[in-house]
Design a protein around this motif. Structure first.
Motif, PDB file in Angstrom:
ATOM      1  N   SER A  55       0.828  -1.211   0.000  1.00  0.00           N
ATOM      2  CA  SER A  55       0.000   0.000   0.000  1.00  0.00           C
ATOM      3  C   SER A  55       0.859   1.257   0.000  1.00  0.00           C
ATOM      4  CB  SER A  55      -0.930  -0.020   1.213  1.00  0.00           C
ATOM      5  OG  SER A  55      -0.194   0.037   2.424  1.00  0.00           O
ATOM      6  N   ARG A  56       1.998   1.205   0.660  1.00  0.00           N
ATOM      7  CA  ARG A  56       2.904   2.355   0.656  1.00  0.00           C
ATOM      8  C   ARG A  56       3.505   2.577  -0.730  1.00  0.00           C
ATOM      9  NH1 ARG A  56       6.949   1.867   5.636  1.00  0.00           N
ATOM     10  NH2 ARG A  56       7.680   3.824   4.701  1.00  0.00           N
ATOM     11  N   LEU A  57       3.674   1.500  -1.487  1.00  0.00           N
ATOM     12  CA  LEU A  57       4.167   1.647  -2.865  1.00  0.00           C
ATOM     13  C   LEU A  57       3.152   2.400  -3.719  1.00  0.00           C
ATOM     14  CD1 LEU A  57       5.670  -1.890  -3.581  1.00  0.00           C
ATOM     15  CD2 LEU A  57       6.849   0.157  -2.794  1.00  0.00           C
ATOM     16  N   VAL A  58       1.871   2.081  -3.521  1.00  0.00           N
ATOM     17  CA  VAL A  58       0.826   2.775  -4.263  1.00  0.00           C
ATOM     18  C   VAL A  58       0.799   4.246  -3.889  1.00  0.00           C
ATOM     19  CG1 VAL A  58      -1.659   2.894  -4.695  1.00  0.00           C
ATOM     20  CG2 VAL A  58      -0.544   0.665  -4.454  1.00  0.00           C
ATOM     21  N   SER A  64       3.966   4.696 -11.915  1.00  0.00           N
ATOM     22  CA  SER A  64       4.570   5.542 -12.956  1.00  0.00           C
ATOM     23  C   SER A  64       6.012   5.130 -13.236  1.00  0.00           C
ATOM     24  CB  SER A  64       4.524   7.011 -12.521  1.00  0.00           C
ATOM     25  OG  SER A  64       5.256   7.213 -11.331  1.00  0.00           O
ATOM     26  N   TYR A  65       6.743   4.707 -12.200  1.00  0.00           N
ATOM     27  CA  TYR A  65       8.119   4.252 -12.401  1.00  0.00           C
ATOM     28  C   TYR A  65       8.159   2.934 -13.165  1.00  0.00           C
ATOM     29  CZ  TYR A  65       9.121   7.759  -8.819  1.00  0.00           C
ATOM     30  OH  TYR A  65       9.214   8.929  -8.110  1.00  0.00           O
ATOM     31  N   LEU A  66       7.233   2.042 -12.858  1.00  0.00           N
ATOM     32  CA  LEU A  66       7.144   0.790 -13.603  1.00  0.00           C
ATOM     33  C   LEU A  66       6.791   1.048 -15.063  1.00  0.00           C
ATOM     34  CD1 LEU A  66       5.222  -1.431 -11.011  1.00  0.00           C
ATOM     35  CD2 LEU A  66       7.611  -1.672 -11.698  1.00  0.00           C
ATOM     36  N   THR A  67       5.900   2.002 -15.299  1.00  0.00           N
ATOM     37  CA  THR A  67       5.534   2.352 -16.673  1.00  0.00           C
ATOM     38  C   THR A  67       6.731   2.895 -17.436  1.00  0.00           C
ATOM     39  OG1 THR A  67       3.263   2.855 -15.979  1.00  0.00           O
ATOM     40  CG2 THR A  67       3.993   3.747 -18.093  1.00  0.00           C
ATOM     41  N   ASN A  68       7.518   3.758 -16.797  1.00  0.00           N
ATOM     42  CA  ASN A  68       8.717   4.291 -17.440  1.00  0.00           C
ATOM     43  C   ASN A  68       9.718   3.187 -17.756  1.00  0.00           C
ATOM     44  OD1 ASN A  68       7.785   6.933 -17.354  1.00  0.00           O
ATOM     45  ND2 ASN A  68       8.778   7.396 -15.408  1.00  0.00           N
ATOM     46  N   SER A  69       9.915   2.272 -16.819  1.00  0.00           N
ATOM     47  CA  SER A  69      10.833   1.159 -17.063  1.00  0.00           C
ATOM     48  C   SER A  69      10.348   0.294 -18.212  1.00  0.00           C
ATOM     49  CB  SER A  69      10.976   0.312 -15.802  1.00  0.00           C
ATOM     50  OG  SER A  69      11.677   0.983 -14.795  1.00  0.00           O
ATOM     51  N   LEU A  70       9.040   0.032 -18.251  1.00  0.00           N
ATOM     52  CA  LEU A  70       8.488  -0.794 -19.320  1.00  0.00           C
ATOM     53  C   LEU A  70       8.637  -0.112 -20.672  1.00  0.00           C
ATOM     54  CD1 LEU A  70       6.957  -3.387 -19.972  1.00  0.00           C
ATOM     55  CD2 LEU A  70       4.821  -2.139 -19.653  1.00  0.00           C
ATOM     56  N   MET A  71       8.343   1.183 -20.740  1.00  0.00           N
ATOM     57  CA  MET A  71       8.474   1.910 -21.996  1.00  0.00           C
ATOM     58  C   MET A  71       9.926   1.944 -22.466  1.00  0.00           C
ATOM     59  SD  MET A  71       5.902   5.174 -21.565  1.00  0.00           S
ATOM     60  CE  MET A  71       6.524   5.854 -23.123  1.00  0.00           C
ATOM     61  N   ALA A  72      10.842   2.270 -21.567  1.00  0.00           N
ATOM     62  CA  ALA A  72      12.253   2.352 -21.945  1.00  0.00           C
ATOM     63  C   ALA A  72      12.782   0.992 -22.396  1.00  0.00           C
ATOM     64  CB  ALA A  72      13.076   2.881 -20.770  1.00  0.00           C
ATOM     65  N   SER A  73      12.376  -0.071 -21.703  1.00  0.00           N
ATOM     66  CA  SER A  73      12.862  -1.407 -22.047  1.00  0.00           C
ATOM     67  C   SER A  73      12.303  -1.880 -23.385  1.00  0.00           C
ATOM     68  CB  SER A  73      12.500  -2.399 -20.935  1.00  0.00           C
ATOM     69  OG  SER A  73      13.061  -2.018 -19.709  1.00  0.00           O
ATOM     70  N   LEU A  74      11.006  -1.666 -23.613  1.00  0.00           N
ATOM     71  CA  LEU A  74      10.388  -2.113 -24.858  1.00  0.00           C
ATOM     72  C   LEU A  74      10.896  -1.310 -26.053  1.00  0.00           C
ATOM     73  CD1 LEU A  74       6.682  -2.724 -23.773  1.00  0.00           C
ATOM     74  CD2 LEU A  74       8.450  -4.424 -24.239  1.00  0.00           C
ATOM     75  N   ILE A  75      10.986   0.010 -25.903  1.00  0.00           N
ATOM     76  CA  ILE A  75      11.452   0.849 -27.014  1.00  0.00           C
ATOM     77  C   ILE A  75      12.898   0.516 -27.367  1.00  0.00           C
ATOM     78  CG2 ILE A  75      11.982   3.220 -27.710  1.00  0.00           C
ATOM     79  CD1 ILE A  75       9.605   4.138 -26.016  1.00  0.00           C
TER      80      ILE A  75
END
Length: 270
Positions: A55-58, A64-75
């Motif tokens: 819950s503290r992570l939320v 948003s950090y996971l989304t950035n990591s996913l975008m950077a890794s996929l691109i």
């Protein structure tokens, strides 16, 4: 005698596997503890599970950090594959002049420490006004993984039987047909292996992310480091964050395990 040796080898293998896996298991267990239980000097195996860490992570916006990591890794992985496959093709199936010199040039770009390139990159990004930009960070990751991908793809493409390629040429296949319809289906496991390794390297990268981003494009590794500060180390929430951050890589490896094993075996035949 053989049975005894086999059992002994199996036992040693299990001991080594458990030794390596136990820290990951302990991290997972700590993620469901309270901070007091996780920080206890006496390890607690019996405790009341809690989702406080998650819950503290939320609350801190880990999504948003996971989304950035996913975008950077996929691109970055997509860019690497688009560039590495034609380059490796030219260095294996249709070799260019002085292949070894070209290969050495590619791998020599990995000789320079990352710290030596950060200042020029920072100045260039600042002048181009692309600091804290996820697409600019993806280009850095792509350039970082490209030499390794070319070397790996070349070893996979070298395993393609030349007779199959010559038969396709006799049948009138042009370059695009030869590459996309004949060669790539054969080395598809190798492509999966390269893609997974590049994805993992990009997902775990910390140095460039922490220095070239500040808020909008910051990825997961710097976010994990934020749980260690002057007030102490928040072990339970850090374990929860590490568990969440490791899940995409574990899931990707599990889904692509057959292709990964086949691809790595393909490149190791010669």
């Amino acid at each position: 005698m053989r049975t005894t040796k086999g059992r002994l080898l199996t036992g040693i293998t299990w001991i080594i596997a458990v030794t390596y896996f136990f820290p990951v298991l302990w991290m997972f267990i700590n993620s469901f503890k309270s901070e007091n239980d996780a920080a206890s000097l006496t390890p607690k195996f019996i405790f009341t599970p809690t989702l406080e860490g998650f819950s503290r992570l939320v609350d801190r916006g880990m999504g948003s950090y996971l989304t950035n990591s996913l975008m950077a890794s996929l691109i970055s992985t997509t860019l690497v594959l688009l560039l590495a496959i034609p380059a490796a093709y030219a260095l294996s199936i249709r070799p260019v002049v002085k292949v070894q010199d070209a290969l050495f040039f590619f791998i020599s770009t990995r000789f320079m420490p990352a710290a030596a390139s950060i200042l020029p990159l920072f100045i260039i990004f600042k002048n181009l006004r692309v600091l804290d930009n996820i697409f600019a960070l993806s280009l850095v990751y792509a350039s970082m993984n490209l030499p390794i991908a070319i070397w790996m793809m070349r070893s996979f493409l070298s395993e393609v039987p030349i007779e199959v390629i010559e038969a396709s040429r006799i049948d009138g296949a042009d370059f695009e047909t030869e590459l996309w319809s004949v060669v790539l289906p054969i080395v598809l496991p190798g492509i999966a292996a390269v893609a997974l390794i590049c994805f993992i390297f990009s997902w775990n990268e910390y140095f460039f992310s922490v220095l070239l981003t500040s808020a909008n494009a910051k990825t997961t590794p710097p976010f994990l480091a934020s749980f260690v500060d002057g007030r102490g180390q928040f072990l339970a929430v850090l374990s929860a964050a590490s568990t969440v951050a490791a899940l995409p890589v574990i899931l990707a490896g599990w889904l692509a395990q057959k292709q990964l094993v086949r691809g790595l075996a393909m490149g190791a035949v010669k």
